[in-house]
Design a protein around this motif. Structure first.
Motif: not given
Length: 780
Positions: A124-128
């Motif tokens: 993942a590039d970003t975790l929400l």
């Protein structure tokens, strides 16, 4: 008139050079700072743009009562964005914003499947992170955060939905409680609200503009998340074939000649890399067939078909058999290598006879062999302290006048010396019968049980009881005595197990790692570039991989660096997880998440010191860092390590976290056992010790090993007494009656070959309310 100060030319030139050097250093620092800033900006602009891969966002719900459908629908309905639905059932979709010139891929993580969650975070590039407005996260959400922080977090965003539904009077208090909860895990993090389309647009902008955090184990490898998977059987059974995986290349360039690792399934070879059309283009092209006047409809249809053929799949690279890396992971051992001859029976008998040496002593005439054995040797007399009483010295001189240097007459020499002294030969078993006549066996057994009961609460892990039904020299035949644990030499190539013939070893591991990383930095543009949408053809893949993907689980691929498919001894530095109070005994199978790999093995625990030899641990302790050694595929640091313990019901408990230390089979791990005995009779510097051994042969066998006591005395065994294991020992001082005599024995230990690449999927984790006291657990 004002006087003009004249400065020498040399001093002025030195001053100018110093000033110029200072300016050069300042300009160089500014240039380095500017380059780093430009690199960060370039990385931001590349990710999600037309030349880079889409921004991969993984939505992680941290509470079981959250409704992720409404939140993802709100993100999809952002104004001005083009929606590409990839898999709406599993929460996968893509957004393309021509206005912002950005594109995102959203994937909803299954919080009940820990393996899938960890695999998605690896790419993942970003975790929400989605929080509950009132409780934040539950126990399972806290457990997931512990695992993710230990593995390594990429960039993340905190979001909450439903804050407007809380009454106005309680809203401020709820926000304060939620902020306090967030500060413990995420200091200096901002909380985004997702209740309107405008707030969802702000969320997308924040995801695109925030700084990217790097994970060490994926910076030097290429990786991808599978978007589409196809399987082509290669045999009649249809169980093995070629797997075609389509996705975006991330990290580094993907070379077809390298090996690829499918997380959770093993290592494979690639045969071909294709370049299909990008499914989520930033500027989609609309092909309008040009129809000339007078041209009929059939000719127009043919022109449209030609346009579609131009977008057919293009072959980027094909594997070169001469340059392709091999899948060989073990060395085929040669049974004739290192052959040695075994001692003959005659040599073994001579060794046994050498232990039964006869001792000659010069004593007074009429002294029996039993009495002569109790007389101290000259070496012991010389080693006595000078602080003895003068009366003892005078008596000694009177009894041993024959040993003085004074002249003696011939008559005295002929009569007195023959009457007062003679040479007595003491065989090995002189006083066995006479010594055993005065020994009360019932009293011996009673005192032994008494000592065992007194020692139960004071026994430390290394202290063991000598077996009575087996000879100690057979029970501890693999152990040896050391003069000093720190300074005594130990050959790392001595008496290696057979499993060491199956593994690979580096001459200098860190030097090899440095060379490989340098070669990777020099090899540019040799493969599929980062951001390309490609289809990778992987050969020899079982059908179960396709079934795993069809069930909704993510499929993550990582390219391997040179030698990373080979087996060796991997050392990991871990520390006990604070949330787990149950001790982890040795010889128990543990689930490892080492970087991008996942496997099972029974580890070997040892202390982390700077010495060449390291003491082994019985189980994973809570107070210090421990080194874990296992047989596993080679992985170059840096890489995170997570250790899970499998419960009987199928749950995985996080027990330790750390990082990869090294790949070194020559790391010597020493196991120590301590044999204890108790003084029976105490003289000035000698004492009779019992309960350390229970037969005469064991005393003779361990005679060369040095003794020590709990009160700091050191000594050695002089000779055995009787047949019940009593022995006469000489020390550097007089013992105390409450002291305990100890003997340290050491043995090198090796990990067991229990490596298993298959790890069953865990069930949903539930917090265990049972707390176990580590002191009550059997350390064996």
């Amino acid at each position: 008139m004002r006087s003009v100060r004249r400065v020498p030319v040399k001093a002025l030139s030195k001053k100018i050079k110093k000033h110029l050097r200072k300016l050069d250093r300042k300009h160089k620092a500014n240039q380095i700072r500017r380059n780093k800033k430009d690199a960060v900006l370039a990385e931001k602009r590349h990710l999600g743009s037309k030349d880079g891969p889409p921004h991969l966002v993984v939505a992680v719900p941290l509470h079981g009562g959250l409704d992720m459908t409404s939140l993802l629908n709100l993100v999809q309905n952002s104004e001005g964005n083009i929606l590409h639905e990839d898999d709406s059932k599993n929460g996968k979709f893509a957004l393309v914003s021509p206005k912002m010139k950005q594109r995102w891929c959203f994937v909803q993580a299954n919080r009940d499947d820990l393996h899938s969650l960890l695999d998605l975070v690896k790419v993942a590039d970003t975790l929400l992170f989605v929080l509950d407005p009132e409780e934040g996260w539950d126990n399972y959400g806290e457990y997931c955060l512990s695992c993710l922080f230990a593995q390594g977090l990429p960039s993340f965003v905190l979001a909450v939905q439903g804050m407007n539904e809380i009454p106005i009077k309680k809203r401020n208090e709820t926000k304060k409680q939620l902020s306090k909860m967030i500060e413990k895990r995420f200091p200096d993090a901002k909380l985004c609200h997702l209740d309107t389309e405008q707030e969802s647009a702000l969320l997308l902008r924040q995801i695109s503009t925030q700084k990217q955090r790097h994970l060490s184990f994926r910076d030097r490898r290429s990786y991808m998340l599978a978007h589409r998977v196809d399987f082509q059987p290669s045999d009649e059974s249809g169980l093995v074939g070629t797997l075609k995986v389509s996705g975006y290349v991330r990290g580094q360039e993907l070379n077809v000649n390298r090996l690829i690792h499918i997380v959770g399934h093993g290592d494979f070879q690639m045969s071909q890399i294709d370049a299909p059309p990008d499914p989520y283009p930033l500027n989609p092209r609309v092909h309008k067939p040009k129809v000339k006047r007078g041209q009929d409809v059939e000719m127009a249809d043919d022109a449209g078909n030609c346009a579609e053929m131009e977008e057919d799949v293009k072959v980027l690279m094909k594997a070169d058999p001469s340059a392709q890396e091999s899948l060989q992971c073990e060395v085929v051992p040669d049974p004739m290598e290192g052959e040695q001859t075994w001692p003959t029976e005659e040599e073994l008998n001579e060794a046994e006879e050498s232990l039964r040496l006869k001792v000659q002593k010069k004593v007074q005439k009429g002294t029996s062999a039993y009495q002569a054995s109790w007389i101290l040797d000259d070496e012991e007399n010389e080693g006595e302290d000078d602080s003895e009483d003068d009366s003892d010295d005078d008596d000694m001189d009177d009894d041993q006048e024959y040993a003085m240097d004074e002249p003696i007459s011939e008559e005295e020499e002929g009569s007195g010396q023959e009457e007062e002294s003679e040479t007595v030969t003491i065989p090995d078993s002189t006083r066995d019968d006479k010594y055993d006549e005065n020994l009360d066996e019932a009293e011996e057994e009673q005192m032994l049980e008494k000592y065992k009961l007194q020692r139960q609460d004071e026994m430390f892990p290394d202290e063991v009881d000598t077996p009575r039904d087996q000879l100690a020299r057979i029970r501890f035949q693999k152990f040896r005595g050391l003069k000093s644990f720190r300074t005594s030499p130990w050959d790392p190539k001595e008496n290696l197990p057979r499993d060491y013939a199956r593994i690979f070893q580096f001459h200098d591991f860190f030097r090899t790692r440095k060379r490989i990383f340098k070669e990777l930095a020099a090899d540019e543009n040799e493969g599929a570039m980062v951001g390309w949408y490609v289809t990778v053809h992987i050969t020899g893949v079982p059908l179960s991989v396709l079934e795993h993907f069809n069930q909704g689980s993510p499929l993550v691929l990582y390219s391997l660096l040179p030698h990373e498919q080979k087996m060796s001894v991997v050392n990991m530095l871990v520390r006990r997880h604070a949330g787990n109070s149950e001790p982890v005994p040795a010889k128990e199978e543990i689930v490892f998440h080492c970087g991008f790999r996942r496997f099972r093995a029974a580890p070997l625990y040892s202390q982390h010191t700077s010495a060449d030899k390291h003491k082994s641990e019985r189980f994973l302790r809570t107070d210090a860092a421990v080194v874990v050694s296992v047989y596993a595929p080679i992985t170059f640091p840096q890489a995170s390590v997570l250790m899970f313990k499998q419960r009987s019901n199928g749950m995985h408990d996080l027990i330790a976290t750390g990082s990869l230390l090294s790949v070194d089979p020559d790391r010597i791990v020493i196991k120590r056992v301590v044999l204890s005995g108790h003084p029976f009779k105490i003289m000035k510097k000698t004492a009779v010790v019992r309960y350390m051994f229970f037969n005469r042969e064991d005393v003779l066998w361990f005679k060369p090993v040095e003794l020590r006591t709990k009160w700091g005395r050191r000594g050695h065994i002089k000779e055995p007494l009787g047949t019940h294991g009593h022995m006469k020992c000489h020390f550097d001082g007089q013992l105390k009656s409450q002291d305990t005599v100890l003997m340290n024995l050491y043995k090198r230990v090796y990990p067991k070959w229990t490596y298993d690449p298959y790890v069953p999927a865990p069930i949903t984790w539930v917090k265990s309310e049972v707390q176990i006291d580590p002191t009550e657990v059997d350390m064996e």
